[in-house]
Design a protein around this motif. Structure first.
Motif, PDB file in Angstrom:
ATOM      1  N   PRO A   5       0.847  -1.212   0.000  1.00  0.00           N
ATOM      2  CA  PRO A   5       0.000   0.000   0.000  1.00  0.00           C
ATOM      3  C   PRO A   5       0.872   1.249   0.000  1.00  0.00           C
ATOM      4  O   PRO A   5       1.958   1.269   0.572  1.00  0.00           O
ATOM      5  CB  PRO A   5      -0.797  -0.119   1.310  1.00  0.00           C
ATOM      6  N   ARG A   6       0.389   2.310  -0.642  1.00  0.00           N
ATOM      7  CA  ARG A   6       1.192   3.525  -0.816  1.00  0.00           C
ATOM      8  C   ARG A   6       1.667   4.138   0.491  1.00  0.00           C
ATOM      9  O   ARG A   6       2.774   4.644   0.576  1.00  0.00           O
ATOM     10  CB  ARG A   6       0.426   4.554  -1.619  1.00  0.00           C
ATOM     11  N   GLU A   8       2.641   2.813   3.122  1.00  0.00           N
ATOM     12  CA  GLU A   8       3.790   2.098   3.672  1.00  0.00           C
ATOM     13  C   GLU A   8       5.111   2.574   3.064  1.00  0.00           C
ATOM     14  O   GLU A   8       6.176   2.265   3.564  1.00  0.00           O
ATOM     15  CB  GLU A   8       3.637   0.595   3.471  1.00  0.00           C
ATOM     16  N   LEU A   9       5.032   3.325   1.978  1.00  0.00           N
ATOM     17  CA  LEU A   9       6.239   3.811   1.325  1.00  0.00           C
ATOM     18  C   LEU A   9       6.812   5.055   1.998  1.00  0.00           C
ATOM     19  O   LEU A   9       7.946   5.427   1.733  1.00  0.00           O
ATOM     20  CB  LEU A   9       5.957   4.101  -0.144  1.00  0.00           C
ATOM     21  N   PHE A  10       6.028   5.732   2.859  1.00  0.00           N
ATOM     22  CA  PHE A  10       6.549   6.955   3.455  1.00  0.00           C
ATOM     23  C   PHE A  10       6.198   7.148   4.923  1.00  0.00           C
ATOM     24  O   PHE A  10       6.719   8.064   5.544  1.00  0.00           O
ATOM     25  CB  PHE A  10       6.105   8.189   2.653  1.00  0.00           C
ATOM     26  N   VAL A  11       5.345   6.348   5.511  1.00  0.00           N
ATOM     27  CA  VAL A  11       4.986   6.478   6.918  1.00  0.00           C
ATOM     28  C   VAL A  11       5.795   5.478   7.735  1.00  0.00           C
ATOM     29  O   VAL A  11       5.763   4.281   7.468  1.00  0.00           O
ATOM     30  CB  VAL A  11       3.469   6.250   7.125  1.00  0.00           C
ATOM     31  N   LEU A  12       6.525   5.991   8.725  1.00  0.00           N
ATOM     32  CA  LEU A  12       7.317   5.120   9.586  1.00  0.00           C
ATOM     33  C   LEU A  12       6.408   4.315  10.504  1.00  0.00           C
ATOM     34  O   LEU A  12       5.427   4.832  11.047  1.00  0.00           O
ATOM     35  CB  LEU A  12       8.296   5.937  10.431  1.00  0.00           C
ATOM     36  N   ASP A  13       6.743   3.043  10.700  1.00  0.00           N
ATOM     37  CA  ASP A  13       6.012   2.200  11.635  1.00  0.00           C
ATOM     38  C   ASP A  13       6.402   2.581  13.060  1.00  0.00           C
ATOM     39  O   ASP A  13       7.405   3.257  13.286  1.00  0.00           O
ATOM     40  CB  ASP A  13       6.328   0.727  11.379  1.00  0.00           C
ATOM     41  N   ASP A  14       5.626   2.129  14.037  1.00  0.00           N
ATOM     42  CA  ASP A  14       5.941   2.404  15.437  1.00  0.00           C
ATOM     43  C   ASP A  14       7.291   1.786  15.785  1.00  0.00           C
ATOM     44  O   ASP A  14       7.532   0.596  15.545  1.00  0.00           O
ATOM     45  CB  ASP A  14       4.863   1.833  16.362  1.00  0.00           C
ATOM     46  N   GLY A  15       8.188   2.605  16.328  1.00  0.00           N
ATOM     47  CA  GLY A  15       9.497   2.124  16.736  1.00  0.00           C
ATOM     48  C   GLY A  15      10.512   1.994  15.614  1.00  0.00           C
ATOM     49  O   GLY A  15      11.653   1.605  15.863  1.00  0.00           O
ATOM     50  N   GLU A  16      10.124   2.310  14.396  1.00  0.00           N
ATOM     51  CA  GLU A  16      11.041   2.193  13.256  1.00  0.00           C
ATOM     52  C   GLU A  16      11.952   3.411  13.197  1.00  0.00           C
ATOM     53  O   GLU A  16      11.491   4.546  13.274  1.00  0.00           O
ATOM     54  CB  GLU A  16      10.247   2.073  11.958  1.00  0.00           C
ATOM     55  N   LYS A  17      13.247   3.167  13.079  1.00  0.00           N
ATOM     56  CA  LYS A  17      14.212   4.254  13.001  1.00  0.00           C
ATOM     57  C   LYS A  17      14.337   4.724  11.553  1.00  0.00           C
ATOM     58  O   LYS A  17      14.430   3.895  10.649  1.00  0.00           O
ATOM     59  CB  LYS A  17      15.578   3.793  13.499  1.00  0.00           C
ATOM     60  N   PRO A  18      14.365   6.044  11.323  1.00  0.00           N
ATOM     61  CA  PRO A  18      14.468   6.532   9.945  1.00  0.00           C
ATOM     62  C   PRO A  18      15.853   6.330   9.333  1.00  0.00           C
ATOM     63  O   PRO A  18      15.979   6.205   8.129  1.00  0.00           O
ATOM     64  CB  PRO A  18      14.132   8.016  10.051  1.00  0.00           C
ATOM     65  N   PRO A  66      13.040  -2.031  -5.962  1.00  0.00           N
ATOM     66  CA  PRO A  66      12.012  -0.979  -6.048  1.00  0.00           C
ATOM     67  C   PRO A  66      10.800  -1.185  -5.142  1.00  0.00           C
ATOM     68  O   PRO A  66      10.103  -0.228  -4.835  1.00  0.00           O
ATOM     69  CB  PRO A  66      11.600  -0.995  -7.525  1.00  0.00           C
ATOM     70  N   LEU A  67      10.549  -2.397  -4.689  1.00  0.00           N
ATOM     71  CA  LEU A  67       9.404  -2.625  -3.808  1.00  0.00           C
ATOM     72  C   LEU A  67       9.739  -2.419  -2.335  1.00  0.00           C
ATOM     73  O   LEU A  67       8.853  -2.478  -1.486  1.00  0.00           O
ATOM     74  CB  LEU A  67       8.844  -4.032  -4.014  1.00  0.00           C
ATOM     75  N   HIS A  68      11.018  -2.193  -2.017  1.00  0.00           N
ATOM     76  CA  HIS A  68      11.425  -1.951  -0.635  1.00  0.00           C
ATOM     77  C   HIS A  68      11.768  -0.468  -0.495  1.00  0.00           C
ATOM     78  O   HIS A  68      12.710   0.007  -1.117  1.00  0.00           O
ATOM     79  CB  HIS A  68      12.619  -2.826  -0.254  1.00  0.00           C
TER      80      HIS A  68
END
Length: 142
Positions: A5-6, A8-18, A66-68
């Motif tokens: 889903p789109r 997921e390409l730019f929103v960080l998950d909870d606890g995910e480091k940028p 490209p999918l990651h």
């Protein structure tokens, strides 16, 4: 479809480091940065900004698949500064440059609103000048 889903390409998950840093053990003064939820747009701008710095010997980036939604940025310095410090300086300079570009962009559109009716649009569109484009609205309103 295989694409995620789109959002997921730019929103960080909870606890995910940028940003994740991996020091290179084989090359001196080098590190690889994994920057998640970003793509070629930021990767190429960062690479170019880092390469403009005199203490940098090598800078390159790649998007493994490209999918990651992440890219890897590798930086090697001459030893006078760490790769982390160089990346921080490059990010600061890039933010300054983009802020100046935004200010110039807004200023140019404010001139278009002040000028009023324009006889001919340089881009070939017909209309009544500044009033047809935004009627006092900011370019970000569209």
């Amino acid at each position: 479809m295989n694409a995620p889903p789109r959002f997921e390409l730019f929103v960080l998950d909870d606890g995910e480091k940028p940003v994740e840093v991996a020091e290179d053990t084989k090359i001196p003064n080098a590190a690889t940065f994994k920057i998640v939820k970003q793509d070629h747009t930021l990767g190429n701008m960062l690479r170019a900004q880092v390469l403009a710095m005199p203490q940098v010997l090598f800078a390159g980036y790649k998007v493994p698949h490209p999918l990651h939604p992440y890219f890897l940025l590798k930086i090697q310095t001459d030893g006078t500064a760490t790769p982390q410090a160089v990346l921080e300086q490059a990010c600061t300079k890039l933010i300054t440059t983009l802020s100046a570009l935004e200010a110039k962009f807004k200023r140019e559109f404010s001139f278009k609103d002040v000028e009023g009716t324009v006889a001919e649009d340089p881009y070939g569109a017909t209309g009544t000048g500044g009033q047809a484009w935004g009627a006092g609205r900011d370019y970000l309103d569209f």
